[in-house]
Design an enzyme around this catalytic site. Structure first.
Site, PDB file in Angstrom:
ATOM      1  CE  LYS A  71      -3.964   1.936   2.572  1.00 20.39           C
ATOM      2  NZ  LYS A  71      -4.875   1.783   3.727  1.00 20.39           N
ATOM      3  CB  SER A  73      -8.190   3.736   2.659  1.00 19.58           C
ATOM      4  OG  SER A  73      -7.387   3.076   3.618  1.00 19.58           O
ATOM      5  CB  SER A  87      -8.626   0.933   5.619  1.00 20.17           C
ATOM      6  OG  SER A  87      -9.205   2.171   5.345  1.00 20.17           O
TER       7      SER A  87
END
Ligand SMILES: NC(=O)C[C@H](N)C(=O)O
Length: 492
Positions: free
Chosen positions: A77, A157, A181
């Site tokens: 990420k 997210s 997330s």
């Protein structure tokens, strides 16, 4: 052997048995990534790093010195600082930022021989539930509803991480979870994601959103893979004073699938108004799966649940407003062009107005407001007291003999990109997940079925602090009985 179809466990065993090589695995995945531009999952590609890491991993495997993650292609990420590689947290304000240091987690994984294919798309500073606040544009869910070719959100997210794992672009990915997330995108894409206990993994070098809630975790295609990946990420880090100085168990060895006699709590407050029937049915099926596996099902009450979402959306913005103060156009990334006579105040204002998107600005404003002298007690302190009550609800349930708690992971399956939700509608995605962050507990999402449109839905299991192994074991019992083998049809 179809290399992109392997699990982490399968790839590890094949590598050790000499049936494939890290280099072959890496090439197969680099190719998959290159073909999947339409998903917009990877936002920075690092093939040179991947190839060098794979070569090194192969040498280690040949020497018989290969940890579990050695030679395993993963995605990272964009919230993680990776040395010399753009790390923008999905934000324009960090444009051009290449850290000079490696986050503890990526460092640990690389020490073990993991192979980084690149950085993954995400909501800006991890604020969002649809990946639509990213400066790189939306990541796209590899799943589609029935015959429709409408693009769906992979959730957020950690949307890029979820899309990449579900689309077979990597064997596993790093995500982070502040209010859901990891678990929400995992549920939207039919994969497994665990948010560990707060303090299990180091936050050092992970761009901070809300420091008392943020926790990194793995996103994978099986519970076993989550166990393997999590073990490699976990452990005390003197550089993060909130990381726990506790031994890291062999989570994989704890996956016996045996849950006989365990008490599974079903919290009545999670039966919210307007919950789609399919989610309700999925939850009921989950209950039956665990009962069938020999667990004792017990109705429980977590009375303060309904205050969790408002408390989260006070505490998280408050912490964000403080954490994001450092993006001033001086120390990192983007700086606005200044006009004649502009001073330092204009430089801050213009840089932050240009560099931050709407959702981030909204949270900085809300956060600043709730921390301001006149409102601190009314909002921030009250939210903190609510947080304590939520934590106590869970403590009471566990003290009364509950071993784990079963809930739906999300109140819906994946929705269309561009659905134009109001901020509050978007925040409602987190209704089942934020309680876990507020209480600092481990929570895992496991895919458990498809809805009428053919989209995946996930169940959430919540565990006691530091009981990730036990929790993953319960998740494996659900995984086994749900028998979720579906996958998105390739259209990209
Ligand atoms: N970061 C997260 O866990 C996502 C959550 N939906 C938020 O916007 O705060």
């Amino acid at each position: 052997m179809n290399l992109t179809e392997l699990t982490i466990a399968g790839a590890r065993d094949a590598l050790r048995a000499g049936e494939t090589t890290a280099q072959a695995l890496t090439e197969a995945h680099l190719e998959a990534v290159a073909e999947a531009g339409a998903l917009n999952a990877f936002v920075h590609h690092t093939p040179e790093i991947a190839r060098a890491q794979a070569e090194h991993a192969d040498a280690r495997i040949r020497r018989g010195d290969a940890p579990d993650m050695c030679g395993i292609p993963i995605g990272v990420k964009d919230l993680f600082c990776t040395r010399g590689v753009p790390s923008q947290a999905g934000s324009r304000i960090l444009e051009g930022f290449k850290p000079e240091y490696e986050s503890t987690i990526t460092d640990k994984l690389f020490q073990d021989g993991a192979v980084m294919l690149g950085k993954l798309n995400m909501d800006e500073f991890a604020m969002g539930s649809s990946n639509e606040t990213s400066t790189y544009g939306d990541a796209v869910n590899p799943w589609r509803a029935g015959n429709s070719d409408a693009s769906l959100t992979p959730g957020g997210s950690s949307g890029g991480s979820a899309a990449a794992v579900a689309a077979r672009l990597c064997l596993g990915a790093l995500g982070t979870d502040t209010g859901g997330s990891i678990r929400q995108p995992a549920a939207f894409t039919g994969i497994t994601g665990i948010k560990p206990t707060y303090g299990r993994c180091s936050r050092w070098g992970v761009v901070a959103f809300a420091s008392s809630l943020d926790q990194a975790g793995p996103m994978t295609r099986s519970v076993r893979d989550a166990a393997i990946f999590l073990r490699a990420m976990s452990g005390h880090d003197p550089k993060d004073s909130t990381s726990a100085d506790l031994a890291v168990p062999d989570f994989e060895a704890m996956l016996t699938g045996d849950v006989k006699g365990q008490v599974i709590g079903i919290p009545r407050e999670y039966r919210i108004d307007g919950m789609p029937e399919e989610i309700e049915t999925l939850w009921a099926r989950g209950i039956e799966m665990l009962r069938d596996a020999g667990a004792e099902i017990r109705d429980i009450s977590l009375p303060h649940t309904k205050y969790a979402l408002p408390a989260y959306y006070v505490i998280a913005p408050a912490e964000a407003s403080s954490n994001l103060a450092r993006y001033d156009g001086v120390r990192f990334g983007h700086r606005a062009k200044l006009g004649q006579g502009d001073g330092i105040t204009e430089m801050y204002e213009k840089t932050r107005a240009e560099g931050f998107g709407d959702e981030v600005q909204r949270r900085v404003m809300v956060g600043t407001y709730v921390l301001s002298a006149g409102f601190y007690d009314a909002y921030y302190n009250r939210a903190r007291r609510v947080r304590t009550l939520i934590k106590k609800d869970f403590e009471d349930a566990f003290a009364a003999g509950v071993d784990a708690i079963l809930t739906p992971a999300t109140p819906s399956s994946a929705f269309e990109l561009g659905a134009n939700f109001t901020p509050i509608q978007m925040y409602l995605n987190d209704v089942f997940t934020v309680t876990v962050n507020l209480a600092g507990l481990p929570g895992v999402a496991v895919p458990a079925g498809l809805d009428k449109r053919g989209l995946p839905m996930g169940l959430q299991l919540i565990g006691k602090p530091w009981a990730e192994g036990e929790l993953l074991n319960v998740a494996s019992a659900v995984e086994e009985r749900a028998g979720f083998v579906d996958r998105p049809a390739k259209w990209w």
